[in-house]
Design a protein around this motif. Structure first.
Motif, PDB file in Angstrom:
ATOM      1  N   CYS A  66       0.826  -1.206   0.000  1.00  0.00           N
ATOM      2  CA  CYS A  66       0.000   0.000   0.000  1.00  0.00           C
ATOM      3  C   CYS A  66       0.856   1.248   0.000  1.00  0.00           C
ATOM      4  CB  CYS A  66      -0.797   0.076   1.288  1.00  0.00           C
ATOM      5  SG  CYS A  66      -2.180  -0.997   1.358  1.00  0.00           S
ATOM      6  N   ILE A  67       0.204   2.367  -0.321  1.00  0.00           N
ATOM      7  CA  ILE A  67       0.835   3.677  -0.167  1.00  0.00           C
ATOM      8  C   ILE A  67       1.249   3.819   1.293  1.00  0.00           C
ATOM      9  CG2 ILE A  67       0.321   6.139  -0.116  1.00  0.00           C
ATOM     10  CD1 ILE A  67      -1.553   5.685  -2.507  1.00  0.00           C
ATOM     11  N   GLY A  68       2.509   4.133   1.539  1.00  0.00           N
ATOM     12  CA  GLY A  68       2.984   4.408   2.890  1.00  0.00           C
ATOM     13  C   GLY A  68       3.168   3.201   3.770  1.00  0.00           C
TER      14      GLY A  68
ATOM     15  N   THR B 139      -1.029  -0.451  10.481  1.00  0.00           N
ATOM     16  CA  THR B 139      -1.831   0.776  10.512  1.00  0.00           C
ATOM     17  C   THR B 139      -2.922   0.785   9.445  1.00  0.00           C
ATOM     18  OG1 THR B 139      -0.214   1.869   9.093  1.00  0.00           O
ATOM     19  CG2 THR B 139       0.048   2.161  11.467  1.00  0.00           C
ATOM     20  N   GLU B 140      -2.903  -0.185   8.540  1.00  0.00           N
ATOM     21  CA  GLU B 140      -3.930  -0.240   7.486  1.00  0.00           C
ATOM     22  C   GLU B 140      -5.165  -0.990   7.952  1.00  0.00           C
ATOM     23  OE1 GLU B 140      -0.232  -0.252   4.364  1.00  0.00           O
ATOM     24  OE2 GLU B 140      -1.351  -2.085   4.727  1.00  0.00           O
TER      25      GLU B 140
ATOM     26  N   TYR C 151      -8.184  -6.062   8.238  1.00  0.00           N
ATOM     27  CA  TYR C 151      -8.757  -6.854   7.148  1.00  0.00           C
ATOM     28  C   TYR C 151      -8.010  -6.739   5.828  1.00  0.00           C
ATOM     29  CZ  TYR C 151     -12.580  -6.660  10.463  1.00  0.00           C
ATOM     30  OH  TYR C 151     -13.328  -6.713  11.604  1.00  0.00           O
TER      31      TYR C 151
ATOM     32  N   LYS D   1      -9.136  -8.627   2.295  1.00  0.00           N
ATOM     33  CA  LYS D   1      -9.757  -7.797   1.258  1.00  0.00           C
ATOM     34  C   LYS D   1      -8.979  -7.797  -0.044  1.00  0.00           C
ATOM     35  CE  LYS D   1     -12.011  -4.193   4.048  1.00  0.00           C
ATOM     36  NZ  LYS D   1     -11.923  -2.772   4.402  1.00  0.00           N
TER      37      LYS D   1
ATOM     38  N   LYS E 160       5.559  -1.983  10.887  1.00  0.00           N
ATOM     39  CA  LYS E 160       5.100  -1.004  11.886  1.00  0.00           C
ATOM     40  C   LYS E 160       4.499  -1.700  13.103  1.00  0.00           C
ATOM     41  CE  LYS E 160       4.256   2.365   8.190  1.00  0.00           C
ATOM     42  NZ  LYS E 160       3.469   3.498   7.685  1.00  0.00           N
TER      43      LYS E 160
ATOM     44  N   LEU F 226       3.293  -0.090  16.277  1.00  0.00           N
ATOM     45  CA  LEU F 226       1.991   0.574  16.390  1.00  0.00           C
ATOM     46  C   LEU F 226       0.823  -0.414  16.500  1.00  0.00           C
ATOM     47  CD1 LEU F 226       2.513   3.456  13.790  1.00  0.00           C
ATOM     48  CD2 LEU F 226       2.737   3.573  16.271  1.00  0.00           C
TER      49      LEU F 226
ATOM     50  N   MET G 172      -3.105   0.490  17.351  1.00  0.00           N
ATOM     51  CA  MET G 172      -4.076   0.242  16.294  1.00  0.00           C
ATOM     52  C   MET G 172      -5.080  -0.836  16.683  1.00  0.00           C
ATOM     53  SD  MET G 172      -3.806   2.117  13.564  1.00  0.00           S
ATOM     54  CE  MET G 172      -4.932   1.122  12.618  1.00  0.00           C
ATOM     55  N   LYS G 173      -4.819  -1.550  17.767  1.00  0.00           N
ATOM     56  CA  LYS G 173      -5.638  -2.694  18.179  1.00  0.00           C
ATOM     57  C   LYS G 173      -5.705  -3.737  17.063  1.00  0.00           C
ATOM     58  CE  LYS G 173      -8.752   0.026  21.250  1.00  0.00           C
ATOM     59  NZ  LYS G 173      -8.424   1.424  20.904  1.00  0.00           N
TER      60      LYS G 173
END
Ligand SMILES: Nc1nc2c(ncn2[C@@H]2O[C@H](COP(=O)(O)OP(=O)(O)OP(=O)(O)O)[C@@H](O)[C@H]2O)c(=O)[nH]1
Ligand SMILES: Nc1nc2c(ncn2[C@@H]2O[C@H](COP(=O)(O)OP(=O)(O)OP(=O)(O)O)[C@@H](O)[C@H]2O)c(=O)[nH]1
Ligand SMILES: [Mg+2]
Ligand SMILES: [Mg+2]
Ligand SMILES: [Zn+2]
Ligand SMILES: [Zn+2]
Lengths: 205, 205
Positions: free
Chosen positions: A31-33, A135-136, A139, A143, A158, A161, A165-166
């Motif tokens: 993904c982006i980032g 962080t995304e 799912y 998906k 990451k 985090l 982010m749970k």
């Protein structure tokens, strides 16, 4: 459909050219980032002493990522895709023509940030790596299962985090294994270099 | 190019149909995992008492997001895009045919996670909102300026993680303003409902 077939043919040409020149190529998607450039930055830092490396980066118009990697002193080629949200074999063919393949033995290709199109557009790279970030959300694999089906390595980044982010990284790993039991899954904090050696081992570079 | 023109024509048809039925439509775009569904969940929670709402969601194959929103008891339509990484006016036209436009006055459309293609594919919605997350890094706006050019509202989400990401949300706001001085920028923590009222005000819904 013709577009995809034409791309497959060109990818095969790229693959043969790279094999003939003894260059291992890795297509790095995500993904982006998600952390693709950060991962490449860490890989180049660890490997530049013993491998001869070049890096391609696909971006719409900017050269931000290429500049970050170029600071290592390795050869970089910026591929500006204009409006396309994925690299394709033709863009990679053109970039290959810009470098002396005899002077490198490892090519890292950072694809455009996207978990959809890159799955269909092979580039001719020998290995495919997907970087996802906690962080995304929880799912992200379910998906977008297609891109994970032929990934050799999946980096879950990451991890620092995950709690905020749970998001359960073990669950993400299960989702990957469910789609592709052969993939090696590495949990990482690319920014701090955590997990990089495991990525290097799994890619065999 | 013909594809984009055909899409513009269909988008115009959608726009006229929505206007005739007195339905305000908002196209909600953003990266994968930026917080689009969380934002819609919060908007629906706040507005369902005074607006008659329907929600469309574009996803490859799953219905995870639609199920989350459907729990509010509002009308939802899942648009499965198969391999496409963006919604288009034709997919929206077909979804519009599935609902009674006389029974709603607000339509929220969650686009596929992507900051590239949705910029070119108008859907016929009156307003466009882009959600970005600080977890995507500091250069997200600069690298994808096109999609911000005609956004009415830009939500900078997950502000609770800005420090851990070492990302300056004010800088991101400047980047947006630099590309589009008319856009309203809202800093938010969509998960906790922070900033939602400002989003509602800026959209005028
Ligand atoms: N907290 C945290 N941040 C990270 C980690 N790895 C990368 N980042 C940050 O995430 C942001 C995006 O990282 P990049 O490496 O630029 O991501 P990318 O996938 O190359 O992004 P694009 O090329 O724009 O698609 C930057 O702010 C990085 O510092 C990590 O392990 N933990
Ligand atoms: N820390 C934090 N997490 C958030 C916030 N908003 C959303 N999230 C989380 O981010 C993840 C993704 O949120 P979604 O709302 O599903 O994102 P989306 O943009 O709809 O994702 P896709 O539809 O898959 O592209 C989920 O785990 C959310 O709980 C926030 O303000 N702070
Ligand atoms: Mg990058
Ligand atoms: Mg969603
Ligand atoms: Zn694409
Ligand atoms: Zn697309």
């Amino acid at each position: 459909e013709d577009l995809l077939q034409a791309n497959r043919d060109l990818a095969e040409e790229n693959r043969r050219l790279l094999a003939r020149c003894g260059v291992e190529a890795i297509d790095i998607m995500g993904c982006i980032g998600s952390g693709k450039t950060t991962l490449i930055h860490q890989l180049v830092g660890q490997l530049k002493g013993r491998r001869r490396i070049a890096v391609f980066k696909g971006d719409l118009t900017t050269t931000i990522d290429t500049d970050i990697i170029a600071r290592h002193g390795v050869e970089t080629v910026q591929i500006n895709t204009g409006k396309e949200c994925h690299l394709d074999a033709n863009l990679v063919r053109k970039a290959l023509a810009k470098i002396d393949l005899g002077s490198i033995d490892l090519l890292l290709i950072e694809n455009v940030g996207n978990l959809i199109c890159p799955a269909d557009f092979q580039l001719g790279a020998e290995k495919r790596l997907v970087v996802i970030s906690v962080t995304e959300g929880p799912y992200m694999v379910v998906k977008h299962s297609r891109i994970f089906m032929d990934a050799d390595t999946v980096v879950i980044n990451k991890l620092d985090l995950a709690e905020a982010m749970k998001v359960d990284a073990d669950r993400l790993e299960e989702d990957v294994k469910h789609v592709n039991s052969n993939a090696t899954v590495v949990k990482a904090i690319c920014r701090d270099g955590v997990g990089i050696n495991t990525v290097i081992e799994s890619l065999g570079v």
